[in-house]
Design an enzyme around this catalytic site. Structure first.
Site, short mmCIF file in Angstrom:
data_model
loop_
_atom_site.label_atom_id
_atom_site.label_comp_id
_atom_site.label_asym_id
_atom_site.label_seq_id
_atom_site.Cartn_x
_atom_site.Cartn_y
_atom_site.Cartn_z
N GLY A 1 0.86 -1.18 0.00
CA GLY A 1 0.00 0.00 0.00
C GLY A 1 0.90 1.23 0.00
N ALA A 2 0.88 1.95 -1.11
CA ALA A 2 1.73 3.15 -1.24
C ALA A 2 0.89 4.40 -1.12
CB ALA A 2 2.49 3.13 -2.56
N VAL B 1 -0.57 6.29 4.38
CA VAL B 1 0.13 5.66 5.51
C VAL B 1 1.35 4.86 5.03
CG1 VAL B 1 -0.07 4.07 7.46
CG2 VAL B 1 -2.02 5.50 6.84
N ASN C 1 -7.59 -1.04 8.46
CA ASN C 1 -8.74 -1.07 9.38
C ASN C 1 -9.90 -1.89 8.82
OD1 ASN C 1 -8.31 0.40 11.80
ND2 ASN C 1 -8.18 2.29 10.61
N HIS D 1 -8.88 -1.07 18.63
CA HIS D 1 -8.58 0.23 18.03
C HIS D 1 -9.87 0.85 17.51
CE1 HIS D 1 -6.42 3.39 16.10
NE2 HIS D 1 -6.71 3.00 14.88
N1 NAI Z 1 -4.12 0.99 12.44
C1 NAI Z 1 -4.17 2.30 12.47
O1 NAI Z 1 -3.94 2.91 13.51
C2 NAI Z 1 -4.46 3.07 11.23
C3 NAI Z 1 -5.02 2.45 10.16
N2 NAI Z 1 -5.27 3.12 8.99
C4 NAI Z 1 -5.81 2.34 7.89
O2 NAI Z 1 -4.77 2.12 6.93
C5 NAI Z 1 -5.35 1.91 5.64
C6 NAI Z 1 -4.64 2.79 4.61
O3 NAI Z 1 -4.90 4.14 4.85
P1 NAI Z 1 -4.33 5.26 3.84
O4 NAI Z 1 -2.91 4.96 3.52
O5 NAI Z 1 -4.70 6.56 4.39
O6 NAI Z 1 -5.21 4.97 2.54
P2 NAI Z 1 -4.85 5.34 1.03
O7 NAI Z 1 -6.10 5.25 0.24
O8 NAI Z 1 -4.06 6.59 0.99
O9 NAI Z 1 -3.88 4.15 0.59
C7 NAI Z 1 -4.29 2.83 0.47
C8 NAI Z 1 -3.50 2.21 -0.66
O10 NAI Z 1 -3.76 0.81 -0.72
C9 NAI Z 1 -3.68 0.44 -2.08
N3 NAI Z 1 -4.29 -0.86 -2.31
C10 NAI Z 1 -5.61 -1.18 -2.35
N4 NAI Z 1 -5.74 -2.50 -2.61
C11 NAI Z 1 -4.49 -3.01 -2.72
C12 NAI Z 1 -3.98 -4.32 -2.96
N5 NAI Z 1 -4.78 -5.36 -3.16
N6 NAI Z 1 -2.63 -4.48 -3.03
C13 NAI Z 1 -1.80 -3.41 -2.83
N7 NAI Z 1 -2.23 -2.18 -2.59
C14 NAI Z 1 -3.56 -1.97 -2.53
C15 NAI Z 1 -4.39 1.57 -2.81
O11 NAI Z 1 -4.08 1.59 -4.19
C16 NAI Z 1 -3.85 2.79 -2.05
O12 NAI Z 1 -2.70 3.33 -2.67
C17 NAI Z 1 -6.83 2.21 5.81
O13 NAI Z 1 -7.55 1.00 5.95
C18 NAI Z 1 -6.90 3.01 7.10
O14 NAI Z 1 -8.13 2.93 7.73
C19 NAI Z 1 -4.96 4.42 8.85
C20 NAI Z 1 -4.41 5.13 9.90
C21 NAI Z 1 -4.16 4.50 11.19
O1 OAA Z 2 -9.34 6.92 12.17
C1 OAA Z 2 -9.11 6.18 11.20
O2 OAA Z 2 -9.96 5.75 10.42
C2 OAA Z 2 -7.68 5.78 10.96
C3 OAA Z 2 -7.13 5.31 12.22
O3 OAA Z 2 -7.31 4.17 12.60
C4 OAA Z 2 -6.57 6.30 13.13
O4 OAA Z 2 -6.11 7.37 12.69
O5 OAA Z 2 -6.58 6.04 14.33
#
Ligand code: NAI
Ligand code: OAA
Length: 312
Positions: free
Chosen positions: A7-8, A11, A120, A175
């Site tokens: 995932g680029a 995050v 998530n 979370h």
């Molecule tokens: N655990 C935590 O504390 C946190 C979790 N998250 C979660 O992290 C995830 C990513 O968030 P962002 O980076 O902001 O989203 P984003 O939309 O900026 O990036 C997600 C990337 O995943 C790629 N992707 C989708 N399907 C794919 C696959 N099969 N193989 C490879 N790449 C694929 C997309 O093309 C996209 O570039 C979300 O589910 C978000 O809710 C975000 C922040 C904190």
């Molecule tokens: O809030 C969200 O959806 C992404 C996340 O898990 C966080 O920033 O804690």
């Protein structure tokens, strides 16, 4: 040593950049399904190496899992982020399938990897990756607690007007908005926070922490990435450097805290084998009750995963 970030997006790219800047591995591979995006972001990052003075090579690829072969650690950030009005749990319908297929590819190419889930809804995506990878749960775990405690610590530092470096804190549970910050295990330079702050101010900070992700989603229209990316990179560092750091991590519980077969945030020792040990701290009645409520919320989402019938 090689680390892969899947995932680029916001995050994943931030995480890859943080890992590279730490200069602790030879190579970071950044993989995405969107043609050219990982390649472009990696090239851009690599051009900061002469400025930020590191040697780690960053390689971007489009769905080329051969490039990820024999990664020591893999961070999975692929999947949809939430938009305003959504809960993290609303993402399961799309993200479970993504996390499953990515984990299948990862384990095929890096059978010995430690896998850090970021996508998530976090706790259930960890479980989904664990069921897919079929490896010991000490090698499949999630990032949330470092982020959630960082938010809590940042709010406390601001309110007390002290350095965030001196605030130590612990937080348990899922979370989601039911996460359980623990004031009894929060200190400022070794001093219990309850001696430095009145109950109402502390309570307000705890409540703000619990919805800290949502606060950012409201402001930005998508979820956070700087602190999440840095938090996942800190976990990678603890593993590849075998630091044995004590962090809150989303781990599979098998009897610890009186729970079974559920991923929840708990303090662990993180080292070269992944989760070296889950630490059980004593909880009072109220804390136990809050943890039980948080586990109940995670179970509800686990049932949704079950209903999706991805594993039978
Ligand atoms: N655990 C935590 O504390 C946190 C979790 N998250 C979660 O992290 C995830 C990513 O968030 P962002 O980076 O902001 O989203 P984003 O939309 O900026 O990036 C997600 C990337 O995943 C790629 N992707 C989708 N399907 C794919 C696959 N099969 N193989 C490879 N790449 C694929 C997309 O093309 C996209 O570039 C979300 O589910 C978000 O809710 C975000 C922040 C904190
Ligand atoms: O809030 C969200 O959806 C992404 C996340 O898990 C966080 O920033 O804690």
């Amino acid at each position: 040593m090689k680390v892969t970030v899947v995932g680029a997006g916001n995050v994943g790219a931030t995480c890859a950049n943080c890992i590279a800047e730490k200069d602790i591995v030879n190579e970071v591979v950044l993989l995405d399904i969107k043609e050219g995006v990982a390649e472009g972001k990696s090239l851009d990052m690599w051009q900061t190496a002469p400025i930020n003075l590191y040697d780690t090579r960053i390689k971007g690829v489009t769905n080329d899992y051969e490039a990820t072969n024999n990664s020591e650690v893999v961070v999975i950030t692929s999947g949809l982020p939430r938009k305003p009005g959504m809960s993290r749990d609303d993402l399961i319908a799309t993200n479970a399938g993504i996390v499953k297929s990515v984990t299948e590819n990862i384990i095929k190419h890096s059978p010995n990897a430690k896998i850090i889930i970021v996508s998530n809804p976090l706790d259930v995506m960890c479980y989904c990756a664990y069921l897919t990878a079929k490896i010991d749960s000490s090698r499949v775990f999630g990032m949330a607690g470092i982020l959630d405690t960082a938010r809590y610590r940042a709010f406390l530092a601001e309110a007390l007007n002290v350095s965030p470096k001196d605030i130590q804190a612990l937080l348990l549970g899922g979370h989601g908005d039911t996460m359980v910050p623990l004031p009894r295990y929060t200190t400022v330079g070794g001093i219990p926070v309850t001696e430095l702050m009145d109950h109402d101010t502390l309570h307000a900070i705890i409540e703000r922490t619990k919805v800290g992700g949502g606060e950012l989603v409201k402001l930005m229209g998508t979820s956070a990435w700087y602190a999440p990316g840095a938090a996942a990179a800190q976990m990678v560092e603890a593993i590849v450097c075998n630091h044995r750091r004590v962090f809150p991590v989303c781990a599979l519980l098998n009897g610890e805290y009186g729970m079974n077969n559920i991923y929840l945030g708990v303090p662990v020792i993180l080292g070269k084998n992944g989760i070296e040990k889950i630490i059980e701290v004593k909880l009072d009645k109220d804390e136990q009750e809050l943890l039980a409520q948080s586990a109940k919320a995670v179970k509800t989402v686990m049932n949704v995963l079950d209903d999706m019938k991805l594993f039978n």
